[in-house]
Design a protein around this motif. Structure first.
Motif, PDB file in Angstrom:
ATOM      1  N   ILE A  62      70.827 -33.968  63.397  1.00 53.60           N
ATOM      2  CA  ILE A  62      72.016 -34.427  62.673  1.00 53.60           C
ATOM      3  C   ILE A  62      72.873 -33.208  62.325  1.00 53.60           C
ATOM      4  O   ILE A  62      72.364 -32.194  61.839  1.00 53.60           O
ATOM      5  N   ILE A  63      74.168 -33.324  62.584  1.00 59.18           N
ATOM      6  CA  ILE A  63      75.101 -32.243  62.238  1.00 59.18           C
ATOM      7  C   ILE A  63      75.869 -32.696  60.995  1.00 59.18           C
ATOM      8  O   ILE A  63      76.706 -33.594  61.067  1.00 59.18           O
ATOM      9  N   GLY A  64      75.547 -32.058  59.874  1.00 63.61           N
ATOM     10  CA  GLY A  64      76.195 -32.454  58.622  1.00 63.61           C
ATOM     11  C   GLY A  64      75.254 -33.276  57.770  1.00 63.61           C
ATOM     12  O   GLY A  64      75.104 -34.482  57.981  1.00 63.61           O
ATOM     13  N   GLU A  65      74.619 -32.598  56.805  1.00 67.41           N
ATOM     14  CA  GLU A  65      73.673 -33.302  55.932  1.00 67.41           C
ATOM     15  C   GLU A  65      73.979 -32.994  54.474  1.00 67.41           C
ATOM     16  O   GLU A  65      73.086 -32.659  53.692  1.00 67.41           O
ATOM     17  N   ALA A  66      75.243 -33.095  54.143  1.00 77.76           N
ATOM     18  CA  ALA A  66      75.660 -32.828  52.759  1.00 77.76           C
ATOM     19  C   ALA A  66      75.042 -33.855  51.823  1.00 77.76           C
ATOM     20  O   ALA A  66      74.816 -35.004  52.210  1.00 77.76           O
ATOM     21  N   ALA A  67      74.791 -33.423  50.592  1.00 76.88           N
ATOM     22  CA  ALA A  67      74.245 -34.355  49.596  1.00 76.88           C
ATOM     23  C   ALA A  67      75.253 -35.468  49.324  1.00 76.88           C
ATOM     24  O   ALA A  67      74.881 -36.632  49.173  1.00 76.88           O
TER      25      ALA A  67
END
Ligand code: PMP
Length: 407
Positions: free
Chosen positions: A325-330
Motif C-alpha cells: 500500500i502506498i500511503g498509510e496515513a493515520a
C-alpha cells in the motif's frame, strides 16, 4: 457496518447498471471523477428543455429564470461550505482554474523577488505548476514541506519552513495519490500566527467530508463539481471577501465589468469581478442539484460509511502477499493506492478492466509523490458512497487471481 442506504443510493446512479465486458461495472475511479445521480442528470436536462437562456443580462422570462436558478445554486454552494456570503463564491471551471486564478491575481499582486510560497510534497500538479509559473513571473521561490513514509506531512518541518518571507501557504486538504487528510486546521493556525494566508486544494476532500470554511478559517478553498457528483466544467473558488475585494480581476470580458469606455473600465462587484464571459449555466445549476442530493444523505453519514469501506479494503489488501500500500496515513480518506511485485500498475488496470473493475493506474498528476516512493506509478482504487463491500471483494479477488497468473 452501520446502516447506510447504499442499495437505495445505487438506484439513483443509472451508469451503475452498465455491464463492462459482460460483467457488472465496479466503478472505483471516483477520485478522478465520480458518477452522477438522476437528480443531477435530470436537472441539467430540465434546464435545457425548459429554462435555458444566458444569465445576468436579459429582461425576458427565460433569462430571469436561468439567472434565478444559477444564483440559487451559488447560494446552495455557499451554504454547503458555510461561507459567509455568496460574494465569496467564485464560479470557475474547476480546482485547476481556481488555483490559477489565485496565483495570477493575488499572487502577481502581492509577491516580489525572494518571497516564498510554501506547499507540501504531496501536492497534485495543479497545486504545484501554477506556483512555479508565478515564481517565474515574479522571482518568488517555491518551498516544499516534506512528508514521511506513511505519506503524512511532517508538521514540525512545515513549521520550520514558515518564515519572514513566506507570503502564501497552499496545501492539499486530502491527497489524491495517497488519501492522506492533512491537519489543515493546525496548518492554518500556524500560518495565521505569522499572518500568512492559506489556500486549501479541496478537490478530493469535498466529496468525502463536511467542509466549513469559516470554522477552518482558510483564506481560499478550491474544488471541482465533477468530483462532487456534479457536472464537469464547473468548479468553485471560495475566498475571504476582504482578500477578493483587494485582488485584481483574473480575465477581462463581459459580466466582470460595470462600465466600459475605451479610456477606462470599471470592474463589477464580487463575485462577478472574477467571472468574465458566459459561465457553464446548466452545469452550475446541476452542481446545486448535486448539493441538494448530498445534503439529503448527509456528509457525516457519507464520511462514516466511506471510512468503513476504506477499513475493509485496507484490511483485505494487507492480507495479499506482494501487495504494497502506498500511503498509510493515520488520517486517511477513501483512497487505496498500491503496487504489486513484478506487475506494472498499467497491467493491473487493464486486467481489472477485463473483470469490469475500473481503477486508475498512473502517476495521478502527482509525479513528485511517485519519485518519493521510488515507483513509476501506482494502481489506485478510490471509493464513493455508492460502492459496496461486495465490490471491494471483486477487486481483491481480481488482484489475487492476477498475482496467481502473473506474479
Ligand atoms: N487537486 C487534487 C488533489 C485533485 O485530485 C485534482 C483532480 N485530480 C485536482 C486538484 C484538479 O482538479 P480538476 O482537474 O478538476 O481541476
Amino acid at each position: 457496518m452501520t446502516h447506510f442506504p447504499v442499495e437505495k443510493i445505487r438506484l439513483d446512479f443509472p451508469i451503475l447498471e452498465e455491464k463492462i465486458r459482460n460483467k457488472p461495472l465496479v466503478y472505483l475511479d471516483n477520485a478522478a471523477s465520480c458518477q452522477k445521480p438522476n437528480a443531477v442528470i435530470d436537472t441539467i436536462s430540465h434546464v435545457y428543455r425548459h429554462d435555458y437562456a444566458n444569465v445576468h443580462r436579459g429582461v425576458h422570462t427565460l433569462s430571469v429564470r436561468s439567472t434565478d436558478k444559477f444564483e440559487s445554486a451559488r447560494e446552495k454552494i455557499r451554504a454547503f461550505i458555510n461561507a459567509d456570503s455568496t460574494k465569496e463564491i467564485i464560479i470557475t471551471k474547476g480546482t485547476t482554474e481556481s488555483i490559477n486564478l489565485v496565483a495570477q491575481t493575488y499572487g502577481k499582486a502581492n509577491l516580489k523577488p525572494g518571497d516564498e510560497i510554501l506547499i507540501t510534497a504531496m501536492e497534485h500538479h495543479s497545486n504545484i505548476v501554477p506556483w512555479q509559473m508565478l515564481c517565474e513571473q515574479t522571482g518568488a521561490i517555491l518551498k516544499v514541506a516534506p512528508i514521511n513514509q506513511q505519506g503524512e506531512l511532517i508538521v514540525t518541518e512545515f513549521e520550520k519552513l514558515l518564515g519572514d518571507k513566506t507570503r502564501l501557504v497552499a496545501v492539499v486538504h486530502m491527497s489524491n495519490a495517497l488519501g492522506t487528510i492533512n491537519p489543515v486546521k493546525n496548518i492554518i493556525d500556524l500560518a495565521h500566527s505569522r499572518s500568512i494566508p492559506v489556500l486549501l486544494d479541496g478537490a478530493q476532500a469535498i466529496p468525502h467530508m463536511a467542509v466549513d470554511v469559516q470554522a477552518l478559517d482558510c483564506d481560499f478553498y478550491a474544488f471541482s463539481g465533477h468530483k462532487l457528483y456534479g457536472p464537469s466544467g464547473v468548479g468553485i473558488l471560495y475566498g475571504k471577501r476582504a482578500l477578493l475585494e483587494a485582488m485584481p480581476p483574473y480575465q477581462g470580458g463581459g459580466d466582470m465589468i460595470r462600465k466600459v469606455t475605451f479610456e477606462e473600465t470599471e470592474y463589477n462587484s464580487l463575485p462577478y469581478k472574477f467571472e468574465a464571459g458566459t459561465p457553464s449555466i446548466a452545469d452550475v445549476i446541476g452542481l446545486g442539484a448535486a448539493i441538494d442530493y448530498l445534503n439529503d444523505i448527509g456528509m457525516d453519514a457519507i464520511a462514516a460509511y466511506e471510512a468503513e469501506l476504506l477499513d475493509y479494503a485496507t484490511e483485505k489488501a494487507r492480507q495479499i502477499k506482494g501487495l504494497r500500500i502506498i500511503g498509510e496515513a493515520a488520517e486517511k480518506g477513501a483512497i487505496l493506492s498500491f503496487v504489486l511485485d513484478r506487475i506494472h500498475p498499467h497491467d493491473i488496470g487493464t486486467m481489472l478492466d477485463s473483470l469490469g473493475v475500473a481503477i486508475r493506474a498512473g502517476h495521478h498528476c502527482a509525479m513528485p509523490v511517485m519519485d518519493f516512493y521510488e515507483v513509476p506509478a501506482t494502481a489506485r482504487a478510490s471509493f464513493a458512497m455508492y460502492n459496496t463491500q461486495q465490490e471491494i471483494d471483486v477487486l481483491m479477488n481480481g488482484i489475487e487471481s492476477l498475482i496467481e497468473v502473473f506474479g
